[in-house]
Design an enzyme around this catalytic site. Structure first.
Site, PDB file in Angstrom:
ATOM      1  N   GLU A   1       5.946   4.118 -12.500  1.00  0.00           N
ATOM      2  CA  GLU A   1       7.265   4.581 -12.061  1.00  0.00           C
ATOM      3  C   GLU A   1       8.130   3.436 -11.541  1.00  0.00           C
ATOM      4  OE1 GLU A   1       4.705   7.559 -10.193  1.00  0.00           O
ATOM      5  OE2 GLU A   1       6.455   8.860 -10.157  1.00  0.00           O
TER       6      GLU A   1
ATOM      7  N   GLY B   1      -0.311  15.217  -6.047  1.00  0.00           N
ATOM      8  CA  GLY B   1       0.655  16.196  -6.529  1.00  0.00           C
ATOM      9  C   GLY B   1       0.571  16.134  -8.046  1.00  0.00           C
TER      10      GLY B   1
ATOM     11  N   ASN C   1      10.415   2.705  -2.373  1.00  0.00           N
ATOM     12  CA  ASN C   1      10.056   4.122  -2.341  1.00  0.00           C
ATOM     13  C   ASN C   1       9.877   4.501  -0.873  1.00  0.00           C
ATOM     14  OD1 ASN C   1       8.918   6.645  -2.507  1.00  0.00           O
ATOM     15  ND2 ASN C   1       7.328   6.085  -3.971  1.00  0.00           N
TER      16      ASN C   1
ATOM     17  N   GLY D   1      -3.378   9.299 -10.873  1.00  0.00           N
ATOM     18  CA  GLY D   1      -4.710   9.028 -10.291  1.00  0.00           C
ATOM     19  C   GLY D   1      -5.845   9.781 -10.962  1.00  0.00           C
ATOM     20  N   ILE D   2      -5.701  11.094 -11.097  1.00  0.00           N
ATOM     21  CA  ILE D   2      -6.782  11.888 -11.697  1.00  0.00           C
ATOM     22  C   ILE D   2      -6.721  11.795 -13.225  1.00  0.00           C
ATOM     23  CG2 ILE D   2      -7.738  14.220 -11.901  1.00  0.00           C
ATOM     24  CD1 ILE D   2      -6.434  14.802  -9.114  1.00  0.00           C
TER      25      ILE D   2
ATOM     26  N   ARG E   1      -1.734  21.671  -2.374  1.00  0.00           N
ATOM     27  CA  ARG E   1      -0.687  22.670  -2.663  1.00  0.00           C
ATOM     28  C   ARG E   1      -1.240  23.781  -3.552  1.00  0.00           C
ATOM     29  NH1 ARG E   1       3.497  18.241  -4.742  1.00  0.00           N
ATOM     30  NH2 ARG E   1       3.061  16.757  -3.088  1.00  0.00           N
TER      31      ARG E   1
ATOM     32  N   ARG F   1      13.614   4.901  -5.340  1.00  0.00           N
ATOM     33  CA  ARG F   1      13.113   6.179  -5.825  1.00  0.00           C
ATOM     34  C   ARG F   1      13.774   7.268  -4.991  1.00  0.00           C
ATOM     35  NH1 ARG F   1       7.945   9.593  -4.360  1.00  0.00           N
ATOM     36  NH2 ARG F   1       8.272  11.234  -5.888  1.00  0.00           N
TER      37      ARG F   1
ATOM     38  N   HIS G   1       8.385  14.409 -10.552  1.00  0.00           N
ATOM     39  CA  HIS G   1       7.623  13.384 -11.292  1.00  0.00           C
ATOM     40  C   HIS G   1       8.347  13.000 -12.591  1.00  0.00           C
ATOM     41  CE1 HIS G   1       3.715  15.233  -9.480  1.00  0.00           C
ATOM     42  NE2 HIS G   1       4.052  14.157  -8.779  1.00  0.00           N
TER      43      HIS G   1
HETATM   44  P1  ADP Z   1      -0.265  10.558  -5.524  1.00  0.00           P
HETATM   45  O1  ADP Z   1       0.529   9.421  -6.113  1.00  0.00           O
HETATM   46  O2  ADP Z   1       0.263  11.930  -5.865  1.00  0.00           O
HETATM   47  O3  ADP Z   1      -0.614  10.396  -4.079  1.00  0.00           O
HETATM   48  P2  ADP Z   1      -2.371   9.571  -7.258  1.00  0.00           P
HETATM   49  O4  ADP Z   1      -1.711   9.595  -8.577  1.00  0.00           O
HETATM   50  O5  ADP Z   1      -2.642   8.266  -6.593  1.00  0.00           O
HETATM   51  O6  ADP Z   1      -1.679  10.572  -6.254  1.00  0.00           O
HETATM   52  O7  ADP Z   1      -3.778  10.345  -7.422  1.00  0.00           O
HETATM   53  C1  ADP Z   1      -4.629  10.573  -6.354  1.00  0.00           C
HETATM   54  C2  ADP Z   1      -5.848  11.341  -6.883  1.00  0.00           C
HETATM   55  O8  ADP Z   1      -6.486  10.563  -7.884  1.00  0.00           O
HETATM   56  C3  ADP Z   1      -6.887  11.661  -5.817  1.00  0.00           C
HETATM   57  O9  ADP Z   1      -7.284  13.011  -5.883  1.00  0.00           O
HETATM   58  C4  ADP Z   1      -8.048  10.764  -6.210  1.00  0.00           C
HETATM   59  O10 ADP Z   1      -9.286  11.357  -5.918  1.00  0.00           O
HETATM   60  C5  ADP Z   1      -7.886  10.619  -7.702  1.00  0.00           C
HETATM   61  N1  ADP Z   1      -8.536   9.405  -8.149  1.00  0.00           N
HETATM   62  C6  ADP Z   1      -8.172   8.133  -7.891  1.00  0.00           C
HETATM   63  N2  ADP Z   1      -9.078   7.257  -8.411  1.00  0.00           N
HETATM   64  C7  ADP Z   1     -10.024   8.014  -9.017  1.00  0.00           C
HETATM   65  C8  ADP Z   1     -11.242   7.724  -9.719  1.00  0.00           C
HETATM   66  N3  ADP Z   1     -11.623   6.476  -9.919  1.00  0.00           N
HETATM   67  N4  ADP Z   1     -11.952   8.777 -10.192  1.00  0.00           N
HETATM   68  C9  ADP Z   1     -11.551  10.040  -9.987  1.00  0.00           C
HETATM   69  N5  ADP Z   1     -10.446  10.388  -9.317  1.00  0.00           N
HETATM   70  C10 ADP Z   1      -9.691   9.396  -8.839  1.00  0.00           C
END
Ligand code: ADP
Length: 396
Positions: A384, A212, A7, A331-332, A241, A89, A179
């Protein structure tokens, strides 16, 4: 069979070596600050190997990856010849790629052609591919897996905007969606969990909530609409964003603030969203902490996002003609139980019932609605890299 997944970003390169026999990750890592000062991290079996090393370009980064995989303490293979193929990717595949493809000169030409639509991403993909070919030689197959591909099933009514049709014909201005690899992975898994692995007869909404974020409406296993557009800026509030806004606000702000197109682009992509409204951070954990401390703007950003997500979900339920399941990922989506519960609570009018105890988890696959809920809710961790590796294997 071992597949290397790449990636590439403009100054970064993430890699993962996957043994397709059992689909296990043997090693993974990250080259950061390529062309700046160079930071390299390699991970094997929970052990982390870090070093500062100059990587003037992506080919130099590949040399580090090769060394880490084949030499020293973090060694996992004897020789690069053990890698059967490389999967990349790729972000913007336009209308040319509805599926993953073996990379040829023609494919590289197309990715370059779509550069205007993804000026930050497609040049990085090309750099990653070229560095990989330089490292592995012409005989190792290279595959491209596009973020936009899964969304190519959207109908015209969903992907066109009400501007002169000629602009679509001339410049390809339309909704592409991003995505896609993640929406594809979690929706396919959701279909399995619903007992309909071929997807037929299913109506699913997938929420990829990370830095994102995007939501997709998926009918019979095919995307019919998604929140991201020509670029990953459309949709609802993300980390930095803005998501949807009145298009006239763009020209209005540019005039009032004397901003160039590039400056306006930066404002909408890097200074807006949760960061722009809260003034605190783009990171959801910081936002949650600020809300705990009583910060009203952090709470406003949070509530705006939930409200916007609720509106998209309502629209997608209408577009799907009902709903069987909703999925949370990234992540969220995988980690933030409060947001999941809030969204599901706002779907009570559909007969959705949250199972709060089941929802009290992070990062695991889990059904989070009660057995009598009219719509099933799931957390499905995305993967992914595994999709890229699987596509690569099936194409070679
Ligand atoms: P990307 O791949 O788009 O960079 P991710 O899917 O890794 O993003 O998500 C990042 C987001 O997930 C951040 O806003 C982070 O705060 C949130 N996040 C990661 N771990 C946790 C957690 N344990 N609790 C709450 N939010 C989390």
């Amino acid at each position: 069979m071992k597949i290397l997944v790449i990636n590439a970003g403009s100054s970064s390169l993430k890699y993962q070596l996957i043994d397709m026999n059992g689909e296990v990750t043997i090693a993974k890592g990250l080259c950061e600050r390529i062309g700046i000062d160079g930071k390299f991290t390699h991970k094997v079996d929970g052990k982390e190997f870090k070093k500062d090393v100059d990587m003037p370009d992506h080919t130099a980064a590949f040399a580090q990856v090769k060394e880490a995989l084949t030499e020293g303490e973090g060694k996992v293979i004897n020789d690069l010849s053990e890698v059967t193929a490389v999967g990349h990717r790729a972000v913007q595949g336009g209308t040319a790629f509805a599926k993953s493809v073996r990379i040829t000169d023609e494919v590289i030409g197309k990715i370059k052609e779509y550069q205007a639509l993804a000026p930050l991403h497609n040049p990085a993909t090309i750099k990653g591919i070229e560095a990989s070919v330089a490292t592995f030689g012409p005989d190792v197959p290279q595959v491209a897996v596009f973020d936009t591909a899964f969304h190519q099933t959207m109908p015209e009514v969903a992907y066109l905007w009400g501007i002169p049709y000629e602009l679509y014909e001339k410049h390809g201005i339309r909704r592409y969606g991003f995505h896609g690899t993640s929406h594809r992975f979690v929706s396919a898994r959701c279909c399995e969990l619903l007992g309909k692995p071929d997807g037929k007869g299913t109506r699913i909404i997938t929420c990829h909530l990370g830095n994102g974020s995007s939501i997709a409406a998926i009918k019979d296993g095919k995307v019919i609409d998604t929140t991201m557009g020509l670029t990953p800026l459309d949709g609802f509030l993300m980390g930095t964003r803005c998501g949807v806004l009145d298009p006239s606000a763009v020209t209005f702000i540019m005039e009032k603030e004397g901003l160039s197109p590039k400056e306006m682009d930066d404002l909408m992509n890097k200074k807006s969203g949760m960061l722009g409204i809260s003034g605190v951070s783009s990171d959801d954990r910081d936002i949650a902490a600020a809300i705990e401390e009583g910060n009203p703007r952090a709470k406003l950003a949070w509530d705006m996002r939930t409200y916007q997500i609720m509106k998209y979900i309502g629209g997608y339920v209408a577009a799907l003609g009902g709903l069987d399941a909703i999925v949370f990922t990234a992540g969220i989506g995988e980690n933030q139980k409060l947001l999941r519960a809030e969204i599901l609570e706002k779907m009570a009018y559909l007969g959705v019932k949250v199972d709060y105890e089941a929802n009290d988890v992070r990062g695991v696959e889990r059904e989070i609605t009660t057995p009598d809920s009219a719509v099933r809710g799931f957390i499905i961790p995305t993967n992914e890299e595994l999709v890229i590796a699987r596509d690569t294997m099936s194409l070679v």
